[in-house]
Scaffold this active site. Structure first.
Site, short mmCIF file in Angstrom:
data_model
loop_
_atom_site.label_atom_id
_atom_site.label_comp_id
_atom_site.label_asym_id
_atom_site.label_seq_id
_atom_site.Cartn_x
_atom_site.Cartn_y
_atom_site.Cartn_z
N SER A 62 0.83 -1.20 0.00
CA SER A 62 0.00 0.00 0.00
C SER A 62 0.87 1.26 0.00
CB SER A 62 -0.92 -0.01 1.23
OG SER A 62 -1.64 1.21 1.33
N GLY A 117 3.22 4.44 15.30
CA GLY A 117 3.39 4.22 13.87
C GLY A 117 4.50 3.24 13.53
N GLU A 118 4.78 2.30 14.43
CA GLU A 118 5.89 1.39 14.17
C GLU A 118 5.66 0.49 12.96
OE1 GLU A 118 8.80 -1.85 16.39
OE2 GLU A 118 7.70 -0.36 17.55
N ARG A 119 4.41 0.11 12.70
CA ARG A 119 4.14 -0.72 11.52
C ARG A 119 4.46 0.03 10.23
NH1 ARG A 119 -0.62 -1.82 10.34
NH2 ARG A 119 -0.32 -3.83 9.35
N ARG A 147 -6.26 0.54 17.61
CA ARG A 147 -6.13 -0.19 16.35
C ARG A 147 -6.37 -1.69 16.53
NH1 ARG A 147 -3.61 2.72 12.28
NH2 ARG A 147 -2.91 4.79 12.93
#
Length: 256
Positions: A31, A55-57, A93
């Protein structure tokens, strides 16, 4: 917002999530390859570079793609604020498994020296919910692994705690996995075990005060702790799965 070099960023030392699904990371990378990083990650300036707050992913996926920079918002915050925000992001999340969630609550209570009530108020949860999640940390190690592997749910784990005997919990857990029991079916099975006298005790069972100390340390450190004691000496061992968990345990041991 600014573009920050990925090489200057390190993962959040308070990240409650222990494992990241490689398949989902690959999907996120695809993505990002097509559309870029739409939502910037949040960073905190450190002595050497930046720490990830949230936001580690997105950071991991961008690194997989070989990107040199990533859009980020840099904020000033304390360690406690950094830990709290990392937990909140993961909870919102729904990325945490039950044990990771329970451990994050325990770490927040320890770091901020606050009660279950305070954690519930900060995170928008009820106190009974926090208490029930924390109870999962009292499960035997083998049962925890079944939950981590998603062979059992957190509700299965809480049901097993009614047995109060580690060996019985382990046996019932493996039986539940083998028979693919629902939570309700496991509740019935546990009640049937409670009506039966325990026929066999574990050989060389530990004194009750040693088991009590083990349970206290398990709750305090959020991991499996084993105490072995002989006449003249003994050992206390702490289990950890990775470097981050090792550092967390050491920090707790060094905390006055």
């Amino acid at each position: 917002m600014e573009e920050i070099k990925i090489s200057d960023i390190r993962r959040n030392p308070y990240q409650p999530r222990m494992e990241f699904d490689e398949e989902k990371l690959s999907e996120l990378a695809d993505s990002i390859r097509s559309h870029g990083v739409i939502q910037p990650i949040i960073l905190r300036k450190s002595i050497k570079g930046y720490d990830i707050v949230a936001g580690e992913r997105r950071y991991r996926a961008s690194r997989m793609l070989g990107r040199e920079t990533i859009p980020a918002i840099v904020k000033e915050m304390t360690d406690a604020e950094m830990m709290e925000l990392a937990i909140i992001e993961n909870l919102q999340r729904e990325n945490l498994n039950p044990l990771e969630e329970a451990m994050s609550y325990r770490e927040l209570m320890t770091a901020l020296d606050i009660t279950q009530n305070a954690v519930a108020e900060r995170l928008g949860r009820s106190r009974p919910y926090i208490a029930n999640m924390l109870r999962l940390l009292n499960l035997p190690h083998t049962v925890k692994m079944l939950i981590n592997d998603e062979k059992l749910s957190g509700a299965h784990g809480r049901t097993l705690l009614a047995l109060n005997d580690a060996l019985q919990m382990e046996q019932a857990a493996h039986h539940a996995v083998k028979e693919k029991m629902s939570v309700r079916a496991l509740e019935s099975y546990v009640k049937s075990l409670q009506r039966k006298p325990v026929k066999q005790k574990r050989e060389n069972s530990k004194p009750r005060f040693i088991e009590k100390q083990e349970n206290s340390l398990k709750e305090r450190f959020g991991t499996t702790v084993e105490i072995k004691k002989s006449r003249k000496k003994g050992t206390i061992s702490f289990e950890f799965k990775n470097e981050e968990e090792y550092r967390r345990i050491i920090a707790l041991l060094e905390k006055k």
